[in-house]
Design a protein around this motif. Structure first.
Motif, PDB file in Angstrom:
ATOM      1  N   GLN A   1       0.825  -1.206   0.000  1.00 52.69           N
ATOM      2  CA  GLN A   1       0.000   0.000   0.000  1.00 52.69           C
ATOM      3  C   GLN A   1       0.856   1.252   0.000  1.00 52.69           C
ATOM      4  OE1 GLN A   1      -3.478   0.031  -0.307  1.00 52.69           O
ATOM      5  NE2 GLN A   1      -2.968   2.152  -0.781  1.00 52.69           N
ATOM      6  N   ARG A   2       2.001   1.212   0.728  1.00 55.74           N
ATOM      7  CA  ARG A   2       2.837   2.421   0.752  1.00 55.74           C
ATOM      8  C   ARG A   2       3.409   2.712  -0.629  1.00 55.74           C
ATOM      9  NH1 ARG A   2       8.535   1.020   4.000  1.00 55.74           N
ATOM     10  NH2 ARG A   2       9.316  -0.544   2.525  1.00 55.74           N
ATOM     11  N   ALA A   3       3.776   1.671  -1.375  1.00 53.53           N
ATOM     12  CA  ALA A   3       4.283   1.888  -2.723  1.00 53.53           C
ATOM     13  C   ALA A   3       3.189   2.432  -3.633  1.00 53.53           C
ATOM     14  CB  ALA A   3       4.856   0.596  -3.292  1.00 53.53           C
ATOM     15  N   GLN A   4       1.980   1.911  -3.490  1.00 56.00           N
ATOM     16  CA  GLN A   4       0.869   2.410  -4.291  1.00 56.00           C
ATOM     17  C   GLN A   4       0.590   3.876  -3.992  1.00 56.00           C
ATOM     18  OE1 GLN A   4      -2.670  -0.163  -4.638  1.00 56.00           O
ATOM     19  NE2 GLN A   4      -1.475  -1.811  -3.700  1.00 56.00           N
ATOM     20  N   ASP A   5       0.654   4.236  -2.712  1.00 54.43           N
ATOM     21  CA  ASP A   5       0.410   5.634  -2.339  1.00 54.43           C
ATOM     22  C   ASP A   5       1.485   6.550  -2.907  1.00 54.43           C
ATOM     23  OD1 ASP A   5      -1.796   4.787  -0.937  1.00 54.43           O
ATOM     24  OD2 ASP A   5      -0.798   4.803   1.025  1.00 54.43           O
ATOM     25  N   ILE A   6       2.763   6.145  -2.754  1.00 55.51           N
ATOM     26  CA  ILE A   6       3.865   6.963  -3.279  1.00 55.51           C
ATOM     27  C   ILE A   6       3.788   7.022  -4.801  1.00 55.51           C
ATOM     28  CG2 ILE A   6       6.371   7.163  -3.508  1.00 55.51           C
ATOM     29  CD1 ILE A   6       6.578   5.741  -0.766  1.00 55.51           C
ATOM     30  N   GLY A   7       3.554   5.873  -5.438  1.00 55.92           N
ATOM     31  CA  GLY A   7       3.499   5.823  -6.896  1.00 55.92           C
ATOM     32  C   GLY A   7       2.375   6.658  -7.465  1.00 55.92           C
ATOM     33  N   SER A   8       1.225   6.662  -6.802  1.00 56.49           N
ATOM     34  CA  SER A   8       0.102   7.484  -7.276  1.00 56.49           C
ATOM     35  C   SER A   8       0.450   8.963  -7.215  1.00 56.49           C
ATOM     36  CB  SER A   8      -1.140   7.202  -6.434  1.00 56.49           C
ATOM     37  OG  SER A   8      -1.569   5.872  -6.603  1.00 56.49           O
TER      38      SER A   8
ATOM     39  N   GLY B   1      15.978   6.955   6.023  1.00 57.61           N
ATOM     40  CA  GLY B   1      17.149   6.584   5.239  1.00 57.61           C
ATOM     41  C   GLY B   1      17.064   5.216   4.596  1.00 57.61           C
ATOM     42  N   SER B   2      16.062   4.427   4.957  1.00 57.75           N
ATOM     43  CA  SER B   2      15.910   3.101   4.347  1.00 57.75           C
ATOM     44  C   SER B   2      15.310   3.222   2.950  1.00 57.75           C
ATOM     45  CB  SER B   2      15.029   2.210   5.228  1.00 57.75           C
ATOM     46  OG  SER B   2      13.719   2.752   5.332  1.00 57.75           O
ATOM     47  N   HIS B   3      15.597   2.237   2.127  1.00 55.25           N
ATOM     48  CA  HIS B   3      15.101   2.221   0.754  1.00 55.25           C
ATOM     49  C   HIS B   3      13.812   1.417   0.666  1.00 55.25           C
ATOM     50  CE1 HIS B   3      18.712   3.623  -1.711  1.00 55.25           C
ATOM     51  NE2 HIS B   3      19.115   3.699  -0.455  1.00 55.25           N
ATOM     52  N   LEU B   4      12.967   1.776  -0.260  1.00 62.83           N
ATOM     53  CA  LEU B   4      11.866   0.884  -0.616  1.00 62.83           C
ATOM     54  C   LEU B   4      12.448  -0.435  -1.100  1.00 62.83           C
ATOM     55  CD1 LEU B   4       9.498   3.246  -2.684  1.00 62.83           C
ATOM     56  CD2 LEU B   4       9.274   2.602  -0.272  1.00 62.83           C
ATOM     57  N   THR B   5      11.673  -1.503  -1.012  1.00 61.70           N
ATOM     58  CA  THR B   5      12.118  -2.748  -1.625  1.00 61.70           C
ATOM     59  C   THR B   5      12.251  -2.534  -3.127  1.00 61.70           C
ATOM     60  OG1 THR B   5       9.896  -3.599  -2.083  1.00 61.70           O
ATOM     61  CG2 THR B   5      10.804  -4.018   0.132  1.00 61.70           C
ATOM     62  N   GLN B   6      12.925  -3.470  -3.798  1.00 62.47           N
ATOM     63  CA  GLN B   6      13.075  -3.342  -5.239  1.00 62.47           C
ATOM     64  C   GLN B   6      11.728  -3.422  -5.951  1.00 62.47           C
ATOM     65  OE1 GLN B   6      15.913  -2.850  -7.462  1.00 62.47           O
ATOM     66  NE2 GLN B   6      16.490  -1.934  -5.509  1.00 62.47           N
ATOM     67  N   VAL B   7      10.831  -4.254  -5.462  1.00 57.28           N
ATOM     68  CA  VAL B   7       9.496  -4.327  -6.064  1.00 57.28           C
ATOM     69  C   VAL B   7       8.775  -2.993  -5.886  1.00 57.28           C
ATOM     70  CG1 VAL B   7       7.201  -5.365  -5.827  1.00 57.28           C
ATOM     71  CG2 VAL B   7       9.229  -6.833  -5.891  1.00 57.28           C
ATOM     72  N   GLU B   8       8.851  -2.422  -4.703  1.00 56.19           N
ATOM     73  CA  GLU B   8       8.222  -1.123  -4.459  1.00 56.19           C
ATOM     74  C   GLU B   8       8.884  -0.032  -5.301  1.00 56.19           C
ATOM     75  OE1 GLU B   8       6.759  -1.344   0.177  1.00 56.19           O
ATOM     76  OE2 GLU B   8       8.906  -1.109  -0.222  1.00 56.19           O
ATOM     77  N   THR B   9      10.212  -0.098  -5.380  1.00 55.98           N
ATOM     78  CA  THR B   9      10.945   0.877  -6.193  1.00 55.98           C
ATOM     79  C   THR B   9      10.501   0.813  -7.646  1.00 55.98           C
ATOM     80  OG1 THR B   9      12.881   0.832  -4.732  1.00 55.98           O
ATOM     81  CG2 THR B   9      13.247   1.563  -6.993  1.00 55.98           C
ATOM     82  N   ALA B  10      10.286  -0.404  -8.147  1.00 56.34           N
ATOM     83  CA  ALA B  10       9.829  -0.557  -9.529  1.00 56.34           C
ATOM     84  C   ALA B  10       8.509   0.165  -9.745  1.00 56.34           C
ATOM     85  CB  ALA B  10       9.692  -2.038  -9.879  1.00 56.34           C
ATOM     86  N   TYR B  11       7.587  -0.009  -8.822  1.00 54.41           N
ATOM     87  CA  TYR B  11       6.273   0.625  -8.950  1.00 54.41           C
ATOM     88  C   TYR B  11       6.403   2.146  -9.021  1.00 54.41           C
ATOM     89  CZ  TYR B  11       1.260   1.307  -8.225  1.00 54.41           C
ATOM     90  OH  TYR B  11      -0.065   1.662  -8.381  1.00 54.41           O
ATOM     91  N   VAL B  12       7.316   2.699  -8.226  1.00 51.83           N
ATOM     92  CA  VAL B  12       7.490   4.150  -8.166  1.00 51.83           C
ATOM     93  C   VAL B  12       8.293   4.664  -9.357  1.00 51.83           C
ATOM     94  CG1 VAL B  12       8.521   6.036  -6.834  1.00 51.83           C
ATOM     95  CG2 VAL B  12       7.268   4.212  -5.657  1.00 51.83           C
ATOM     96  N   LEU B  13       9.390   3.986  -9.696  1.00 50.10           N
ATOM     97  CA  LEU B  13      10.271   4.490 -10.749  1.00 50.10           C
ATOM     98  C   LEU B  13       9.635   4.390 -12.131  1.00 50.10           C
ATOM     99  CD1 LEU B  13      12.380   4.778  -8.543  1.00 50.10           C
ATOM    100  CD2 LEU B  13      14.067   3.850 -10.140  1.00 50.10           C
ATOM    101  N   ILE B  14       8.806   3.378 -12.362  1.00 48.66           N
ATOM    102  CA  ILE B  14       8.097   3.313 -13.648  1.00 48.66           C
ATOM    103  C   ILE B  14       7.280   4.582 -13.838  1.00 48.66           C
ATOM    104  CG2 ILE B  14       6.220   2.151 -14.881  1.00 48.66           C
ATOM    105  CD1 ILE B  14       7.272  -0.497 -13.648  1.00 48.66           C
ATOM    106  N   ARG B  15       6.630   5.022 -12.787  1.00 46.77           N
ATOM    107  CA  ARG B  15       5.781   6.217 -12.875  1.00 46.77           C
ATOM    108  C   ARG B  15       6.607   7.502 -12.942  1.00 46.77           C
ATOM    109  NH1 ARG B  15       3.592   1.960 -11.414  1.00 46.77           N
ATOM    110  NH2 ARG B  15       1.358   1.589 -11.779  1.00 46.77           N
ATOM    111  N   SER B  16       7.774   7.503 -12.343  1.00 44.48           N
ATOM    112  CA  SER B  16       8.643   8.687 -12.452  1.00 44.48           C
ATOM    113  C   SER B  16       9.122   8.879 -13.883  1.00 44.48           C
ATOM    114  CB  SER B  16       9.847   8.556 -11.508  1.00 44.48           C
ATOM    115  OG  SER B  16      10.842   7.680 -12.016  1.00 44.48           O
ATOM    116  N   GLY B  17       9.180   7.775 -14.656  1.00 44.56           N
ATOM    117  CA  GLY B  17       9.676   7.845 -16.027  1.00 44.56           C
ATOM    118  C   GLY B  17       8.651   8.236 -17.063  1.00 44.56           C
TER     119      GLY B  17
END
Length: 400
Positions: free
Chosen positions: A6-13, A64-80
């Protein structure tokens, strides 16, 4: 499809809305350098907007912690979704990969001094690894590295040449790789953190290249007696290649994420064009030659997304994922090239103009097929592993 938190979905949106509403209007902004890359002034303005929206560096959390790679994917796809999106949000290369490396390997001092200004978007960085072909230096084969380093008191002294160093011009943080000549490190690679600019790191040339989304271009560098305090070495002497793998597997996957976002947007633009443009008595999309290209694009987008999430899930297990990231780099970059090419073709003459980002996406994806290892190098590496696995299986049969 893996589960998205859910946190990745919120950030990605939030990221998607920000890119579409605030960043896309800047795509025709004239503040570009001679090569067409965004100027520092434009980047600073975009990042101010990201800070105001609370979205600066969205893949790294407040602690300072990173999102997981799966979460990062959800966010970075949308940043692009815009070529300017990763710059605005601080998810761009090479900074995103460098932040990942420092976050996982750097000690507290190095994080405070070099990582913190990268996370806030106040500084850009460069990763100095690739070397000139005419020098016989390291390219896709890092074991060929000719840039050297040796101890001198409490410092290390680095000499050599580098080439195609993305973002070196204007960067404030550098990660420099060199081969140690010290006996106790057995000729292994070392990795150093340096402040930029530095008189010992000279930018000789910044060539014009097919891509221009990244500020600072891809510079050719001479390193002449660069002195680096020993406490600015990342990790231990001789372990630089190991740390490079910590960076490179996630970084090449992050490229896939960002450029998938760009191709999703190009597909949207080409689809709208095909649905609204008429020829021979009907919309272009109703002509099979056009409609089938867009349909194939949709298939390739789905397959690329699945490949990215699969590889991200492997990385999240703690595996370096070198095999998986090699396969993802090949499969995704080749799929995205087909998508970008089809989008240009569907739009005809308009597709090769700067009226939309489709033309730029095509150029950027063509470059992406080369950097972080061209398709052929990854396939060669995979073929070696297939051969090794076969030999191992044969030996086990003989042993029994």
């Amino acid at each position: 499809m893996v589960a998205i938190s859910q946190r990745a979905q919120d950030i990605g949106s939030g990221v998607e809305a920000f890119v579409r509403e605030k960043i896309v209007p800047y795509e025709q902004d004239p503040r570009r350098d001679h090569h067409g890359a965004p100027t520092e002034e434009l980047v600073a303005e975009l990042r101010d907007k990201a800070r105001a929206a609370g979205l600066m560096t969205p893949h790294i959390l407040a602690d300072g912690s990173h999102l997981t790679q799966v979460e990062t994917a959800y966010v970075l796809i949308r940043s692009g979704l815009s070529p300017l999106g990763p710059l605005a949000l601080n998810t761009c290369a090479p900074d995103e990969g460098n932040m990942y490396l420092l976050g996982h390997v750097g000690n507290d001092m190095l994080k405070r001094r070099f990582l913190d200004p990268l996370k806030t978007g106040e500084a850009r960085s460069a990763f100095f690894m690739t070397e000139p072909a005419d020098w016989g230096g390291a390219g896709s084969d890092p074991s060929m590295m000719k840039t050297t380093c040796h101890k001198d008191g409490d410092d290390w002294v680095v000499n050599g040449r580098k080439v195609l160093i993305t973002g070196a011009q204007g960067a404030r943080v550098g990660i420099v790789m060199a081969r140690s000549t010290e006996a106790d490190s057995e000729g292994g690679a070392c990795m150093f953190l340096v402040d930029l600019p530095d008189e010992a790191i000279r930018i000789d040339h910044v060539p014009n290249t097919i891509d221009n989304s990244m500020p600072g271009g891809h510079a050719s560098i001479t390193i002449d007696n660069l002195r680096v305090p020993a406490n600015q070495m990342l990790g231990k002497a001789g372990e630089g290649f190991k740390y490079a793998q910590v960076r490179l597997s996630p970084a090449r996957l992050s490229h896939c994420m960002r450029w998938l976002g760009a191709c999703i947007r190009a597909q949207e633009i080409a689809s709208a064009y095909a649905c609204e443009r008429h020829a021979f008595g009907k919309p272009l999309v109703d002509h099979e030659g056009v409609g089938f290209m867009l349909a194939q694009n949709q298939i390739d987008i789905c397959q690329a997304e699945l490949m990215i999430y699969w590889c991200a899930a492997v990385l999240d297990t703690g595996d370096l994922g070198t095999t998986q990231s090699s396969m993802a780099k090949v499969a995704v970059s080749e799929a995205l090239m087909r998508i970008a090419d089809n989008c240009v073709q569907v739009m005809g003459g308009t597709g090769v103009t700067d009226q939309t980002i489709v033309e730029q996406v095509f150029r950027e994806i063509r470059a992406f097929r080369i950097y972080d290892g061209p398709t052929e190098v990854h396939k060669w590496s995979l073929a070696k592993k297939i051969k090794k696995a076969h030999r191992s299986a044969q030996e086990q049969k003989l042993a029994h």
